[in-house]
Design an enzyme around this catalytic site. Sequence first.
Site, PDB file in Angstrom:
ATOM      1  N   CYS A  72      -5.085   5.406 -10.024  1.00 53.32           N
ATOM      2  CA  CYS A  72      -4.416   5.371  -8.723  1.00 53.32           C
ATOM      3  C   CYS A  72      -2.907   5.554  -8.860  1.00 53.32           C
ATOM      4  O   CYS A  72      -2.275   6.219  -8.038  1.00 53.32           O
ATOM      5  CB  CYS A  72      -4.727   4.072  -8.003  1.00 53.32           C
ATOM      6  SG  CYS A  72      -4.209   2.589  -8.904  1.00 53.32           S
ATOM      7  N   HIS A 362      -3.416  -1.977  -7.488  1.00 53.73           N
ATOM      8  CA  HIS A 362      -3.662  -0.653  -6.921  1.00 53.73           C
ATOM      9  C   HIS A 362      -2.355  -0.064  -6.412  1.00 53.73           C
ATOM     10  O   HIS A 362      -1.554  -0.764  -5.775  1.00 53.73           O
ATOM     11  CB  HIS A 362      -4.669  -0.748  -5.772  1.00 53.73           C
ATOM     12  CG  HIS A 362      -5.130   0.576  -5.243  1.00 53.73           C
ATOM     13  ND1 HIS A 362      -5.613   1.588  -6.047  1.00 53.73           N
ATOM     14  CD2 HIS A 362      -5.186   1.064  -3.976  1.00 53.73           C
ATOM     15  CE1 HIS A 362      -5.947   2.632  -5.303  1.00 53.73           C
ATOM     16  NE2 HIS A 362      -5.691   2.336  -4.037  1.00 53.73           N
ATOM     17  N   ASN A 384      -3.885   6.839   0.729  1.00 55.10           N
ATOM     18  CA  ASN A 384      -4.655   6.329  -0.397  1.00 55.10           C
ATOM     19  C   ASN A 384      -5.208   7.487  -1.220  1.00 55.10           C
ATOM     20  O   ASN A 384      -5.022   8.666  -0.865  1.00 55.10           O
ATOM     21  CB  ASN A 384      -5.786   5.428   0.116  1.00 55.10           C
ATOM     22  CG  ASN A 384      -6.193   4.371  -0.868  1.00 55.10           C
ATOM     23  OD1 ASN A 384      -5.906   4.465  -2.061  1.00 55.10           O
ATOM     24  ND2 ASN A 384      -6.876   3.341  -0.391  1.00 55.10           N
TER      25      ASN A 384
END
Length: 442
Positions: A72, A362, A384
């Site tokens: 991520c 994250h 995202n």
Amino acid sequence: MKHARPITQDMIAAFKASYDADKSARVLTAAACHNPLSKLALDPMAAAKLENTFSIEVKTRGITMQKKSGRCWLFASMNVMREIVAEKCNLEKFELSGNWLGFWDKLEKMNFFLESVLDCADLPVADRTLDWVLNGINDGGQWDMMVSIVKKYGIVPASVMPETAQSCNTQELMRLLNTKLRRDAVELRALAAAGGDTAARKDEMLAELFRALCICFGRPVDRFDFSYTDRDGAYHVDRNLTPKDFYDKYIGLALDEYVSLIHAPTGDKPYGRTYTVKYLGNVVEGTVRHFNLPMADMKQAVIAQLKAGEPVWFGSDCGKFGSREDGIWDPQCFLYGETLGGLDLSMSKADRLDYRDSAMNHAMVLCGVNLDENGKPDRWKIENSWGDEVGRKGYFVASDAWFDEFVYQAVVNRRFLSEEQKKALDTDPIELAPWDPMGSLA
């Protein structure tokens, strides 16, 4: 535990009687047996208040997908950089190669691991620091680790080094690589104890590991042609580029000007100081550096960068008070304590860090914020990297309350800091222990 009190049958009988007398607990039991807790606890009326409109919004070009990998932090970084390429080249969509960055990150992490093992060669196996090092490597990382990779190796378009079955599903490979690394750690520690040539042997180990990465991810290119058709239908080609040429020509962010701000309100980390974490990194010649600020100061810098039209890389605890399906993060939307019969789940942000209940896990991109009538943020738009089938076509909305409690890191250009903050930023960092919460990886 000399004075530990065991659970007795009388206690169990009292617990059962209390449950049997609580009709609401029995109703909740029926609901919990058939529904995930996240759905059961979600208050839809509260969630409806998180509108998908924002007074400040940065243009983005669609959603990427990290798939079954922990990259991520790299995808968030690429989502910031790809907008620059798309704007320069008049493209509707564009993606950079996560496989390229992941390849070099893993090679560098393996070297970092072996160097750390050698640095701990005199420590006994039971030592806490060595034990931490022997946890091995994983997909995760932080902004400064991406900077180290890009400065050393450059970057390429996704079409130049596309994803493979292994690059986007890394669990099995990482398990095998860590077994190999620990096996090499045994050998290197023995060689060091005997006064042998650890440097030469380590180079041989890295050659073996490089070959394994090439098998799984493909061999990184030395030069490539960058060709594309822009939104007006015009074809372009730029030939014989190196990955560093591509970065310099088509992205060109002055990466050293970007600062990792953290919000760590724990007693051991005064605000206005810089920090680094022992044995945290990938490229051994690089560094991870954080600047701890009060939340209000962090938000001020983040909003200034969004107003300037630049998205913001940030790190958070995405596992708290969120719904992938609904695309929201907000502690006021989830009634977990009430759902579980009245449990008090409240903790301060400092206590959650100190007692290991929360940490950054994250990284995503802030691409919008809504300011209320007093100029204060009340919700944030998030890009995202979980694909466009979750959230709001891949985007999420977080309340400002969630931002306060579960955002730990944001990366901004230092020009958005005050002169006093810039002066404090340039002080020597305090080194934190390897297991400090601020060393957690996204």
